[in-house]
Design a protein around this motif. Structure first.
Motif, PDB file in Angstrom:
ATOM      1  N   ALA A  93       3.509  -6.354  -9.410  1.00 19.48           N
ATOM      2  CA  ALA A  93       3.374  -4.914  -9.217  1.00 19.48           C
ATOM      3  C   ALA A  93       2.972  -4.254 -10.526  1.00 19.48           C
ATOM      4  O   ALA A  93       3.319  -4.734 -11.604  1.00 19.48           O
ATOM      5  CB  ALA A  93       4.686  -4.321  -8.718  1.00 19.48           C
ATOM      6  N   VAL A  94       2.228  -3.165 -10.392  1.00 23.13           N
ATOM      7  CA  VAL A  94       1.962  -2.296 -11.539  1.00 23.13           C
ATOM      8  C   VAL A  94       3.076  -1.254 -11.538  1.00 23.13           C
ATOM      9  O   VAL A  94       3.306  -0.596 -10.524  1.00 23.13           O
ATOM     10  CB  VAL A  94       0.592  -1.599 -11.399  1.00 23.13           C
ATOM     11  CG1 VAL A  94       0.356  -0.644 -12.561  1.00 23.13           C
ATOM     12  CG2 VAL A  94      -0.523  -2.638 -11.318  1.00 23.13           C
ATOM     13  N   LEU A 141       0.840  -1.202   0.000  1.00 22.28           N
ATOM     14  CA  LEU A 141       0.000   0.000   0.000  1.00 22.28           C
ATOM     15  C   LEU A 141       0.875   1.252   0.000  1.00 22.28           C
ATOM     16  O   LEU A 141       0.632   2.206  -0.749  1.00 22.28           O
ATOM     17  CB  LEU A 141      -0.933   0.000   1.216  1.00 22.28           C
ATOM     18  CG  LEU A 141      -2.080  -1.027   1.208  1.00 22.28           C
ATOM     19  CD1 LEU A 141      -2.701  -1.137   2.600  1.00 22.28           C
ATOM     20  CD2 LEU A 141      -3.158  -0.670   0.180  1.00 22.28           C
ATOM     21  N   ASP A 142       1.917   1.233   0.828  1.00 24.71           N
ATOM     22  CA  ASP A 142       2.822   2.390   0.899  1.00 24.71           C
ATOM     23  C   ASP A 142       3.568   2.594  -0.415  1.00 24.71           C
ATOM     24  O   ASP A 142       3.645   3.719  -0.926  1.00 24.71           O
ATOM     25  CB  ASP A 142       3.836   2.199   2.037  1.00 24.71           C
ATOM     26  CG  ASP A 142       3.187   2.309   3.418  1.00 24.71           C
ATOM     27  OD1 ASP A 142       2.066   2.862   3.502  1.00 24.71           O
ATOM     28  OD2 ASP A 142       3.784   1.821   4.395  1.00 24.71           O
ATOM     29  N   LYS A 143       4.125   1.511  -0.958  1.00 21.39           N
ATOM     30  CA  LYS A 143       4.951   1.621  -2.171  1.00 21.39           C
ATOM     31  C   LYS A 143       4.124   2.050  -3.376  1.00 21.39           C
ATOM     32  O   LYS A 143       4.642   2.687  -4.295  1.00 21.39           O
ATOM     33  CB  LYS A 143       5.636   0.284  -2.469  1.00 21.39           C
ATOM     34  CG  LYS A 143       6.662  -0.143  -1.431  1.00 21.39           C
ATOM     35  CD  LYS A 143       7.927   0.678  -1.530  1.00 21.39           C
ATOM     36  CE  LYS A 143       9.011   0.129  -0.588  1.00 21.39           C
ATOM     37  NZ  LYS A 143      10.228   0.974  -0.606  1.00 21.39           N
ATOM     38  N   THR A 144       2.856   1.677  -3.389  1.00 22.22           N
ATOM     39  CA  THR A 144       2.020   1.979  -4.562  1.00 22.22           C
ATOM     40  C   THR A 144       1.134   3.202  -4.353  1.00 22.22           C
ATOM     41  O   THR A 144       0.399   3.594  -5.260  1.00 22.22           O
ATOM     42  CB  THR A 144       1.133   0.773  -4.931  1.00 22.22           C
ATOM     43  OG1 THR A 144       0.248   0.469  -3.832  1.00 22.22           O
ATOM     44  CG2 THR A 144       1.974  -0.460  -5.246  1.00 22.22           C
ATOM     45  N   LYS A 200      -4.844  -0.407 -12.329  1.00 13.05           N
ATOM     46  CA  LYS A 200      -4.118   0.753 -12.867  1.00 13.05           C
ATOM     47  C   LYS A 200      -2.973   1.196 -11.961  1.00 13.05           C
ATOM     48  O   LYS A 200      -2.033   1.849 -12.404  1.00 13.05           O
ATOM     49  CB  LYS A 200      -5.083   1.938 -13.078  1.00 13.05           C
ATOM     50  CG  LYS A 200      -6.321   1.603 -13.925  1.00 13.05           C
ATOM     51  CD  LYS A 200      -5.946   1.061 -15.299  1.00 13.05           C
ATOM     52  CE  LYS A 200      -7.168   0.763 -16.147  1.00 13.05           C
ATOM     53  NZ  LYS A 200      -6.816   0.087 -17.416  1.00 13.05           N
ATOM     54  N   GLN A 201      -3.069   0.850 -10.696  1.00 15.03           N
ATOM     55  CA  GLN A 201      -2.066   1.267  -9.709  1.00 15.03           C
ATOM     56  C   GLN A 201      -2.161   0.286  -8.560  1.00 15.03           C
ATOM     57  O   GLN A 201      -3.255   0.030  -8.057  1.00 15.03           O
ATOM     58  CB  GLN A 201      -2.405   2.688  -9.238  1.00 15.03           C
ATOM     59  CG  GLN A 201      -1.464   3.308  -8.237  1.00 15.03           C
ATOM     60  CD  GLN A 201      -1.963   4.697  -7.810  1.00 15.03           C
ATOM     61  OE1 GLN A 201      -2.916   5.228  -8.370  1.00 15.03           O
ATOM     62  NE2 GLN A 201      -1.326   5.271  -6.803  1.00 15.03           N
TER      63      GLN A 201
END
Length: 363
Positions: A344-345, A83-86, A228-229
């Motif tokens: 990962a996106v 959640l933090d990284k994206t 999308k993310q």
């Protein structure tokens, strides 16, 4: 060929209608889809209990979140990092079962999650999930299908193995697709010549039965297109392609589960038991990459949970809880057979769950 006797039920009548429409033969993936997901009647769509510790509860099998809340608490470490990284604040869960994993993630992540969206085909399971998650009712939302665009972290525990598979059988050097016909009071197997092949050449000339996974792979491609993310993590039993299609694995991996016992006859007691197949993680990884995902990592469940910090809460837990949590990581229990793959996106990062023991190179 062998067949499972089965009493006539509304579900078998639906399968009979499908057989009639298709000239008396349907592919196994169509049969499996009806057996598991026919609205109100299939195994995952009816009201039977399914998930629980013991047969005495009326359940058929136990999944990791039912075994111990330490599973979800540990997975939450990876979800929080993702959640933090994206830069996202939503979690999406596919096939949420009893709701146990959702509860563990919601409890562990608290304010970090703005919305928790469950995509589940089963109305009866949704009712159970709503009861389990009543304390988080303001955050939880149910959907019956994927929206066009999504943002957040996706989790799926034992969801890919329940996606219908096609059966391929090699006999006398020829390849056939194994399908289902009606025979007397039950269903039976019938093989038909096919141009379909496993993704790799199976060495040797011996008879061989295996599966291909177009539905699971199409699901990953669709998810990659619509997410999308964010990131996605799938936990399931399976192998990389070289192991999946090993010459010695000649009996396939389709199994049924009922009352905490396994059997190999999906044609009997249709709708009353789970039908699963192992996951070909190479196919899942390639499909994700081809559709735009980056692979964050792939490793055993044991390695993933240990990387994410399972040992510390285990050490603090009472002995009965420690014994249950040990089943998550022991090699002869769930630790080695179950694998975790992460996507990962956009740009990947060094995800905590794959910090040591990443086996992406084996895919």
């Amino acid at each position: 060929m062998e067949h499972g006797a089965t009493r006539a039920t509304p579900l078998t009548r639906i399968i009979d209608a499908a057989l009639q429409r298709d000239g008396g033969w349907i592919s196994f993936d169509r049969f499996m889809a009806l057996a598991l997901y026919a609205p109100g009647l299939g195994y995952y769509a009816n009201a039977s209990r399914k998930f629980g510790h013991m047969p005495s509860s009326g359940s058929d099998f136990v999944t990791a979140p039912e075994l111990t809340p330490l599973f979800g608490r540990t997975l939450a470490v990876q979800v929080a990092e993702a959640l933090d990284k994206t830069g996202t604040d939503e979690v999406w869960e596919f096939g949420a079962g009893s709701g146990a994993l959702a509860l563990q993630l919601l409890d562990a992540l608290g304010e970090r999650i703005a919305r928790y969206r469950i995509v589940d085909l089963s109305g009866s399971l949704r009712e159970r999930q709503q009861q389990t998650l009543a304390g988080h009712a303001d955050k939880v939302e149910w959907l019956a299908e994927l929206p066009e665009a999504m943002r957040g972290v996706v989790v799926g525990n034992e969801v890919l193995d329940a996606m219908p598979v096609q059966l391929l059988a090699r006999a006398g050097g020829q390849w056939f697709e194994r399908g289902v016909i009606r025979q007397g009071d039950g269903f039976a197997w019938e093989d038909r010549p096919t141009a379909l092949r496993p993704p790799v050449e199976i060495e040797g000339a011996h008879d061989y039965l295996t599966e291909i996974h177009p539905q699971a792979e199409a699901f990953i491609a669709t998810l990659a297109d619509r997410l999308k993310q964010g990131a996605a993590f799938f936990i399931d039993y399976g192998f990389p392609e070289a192991e999946y299609y090993h010459p010695q694995r000649h009996m396939g991996t389709v199994m049924c589960h009922r009352s905490h016992a396994a059997d190999g006859d999906p044609l009997a007691d249709v709708g009353d038991k789970d039908i699963t197949a192992h996951v070909n993680f190479t196919g899942i990884a390639l499909e994700g990459q081809n559709a735009g995902f980056e692979v964050l990592g792939y490793c055993s469940q044991a390695r993933f949970l240990l990387n994410a910090g399972l040992l510390e809460p285990m050490a603090q837990a009472a002995q009965p809880e420690r014994i249950l949590a040990a089943r998550l990581v022991h090699e002869h229990e769930m630790g080695e057979l179950f694998k975790v793959i992460g996507f990962a996106v956009g740009a990947p990062w060094d995800a905590v769950g794959f910090a040591e023991g990443d086996r992406s190179h084996t895919l």
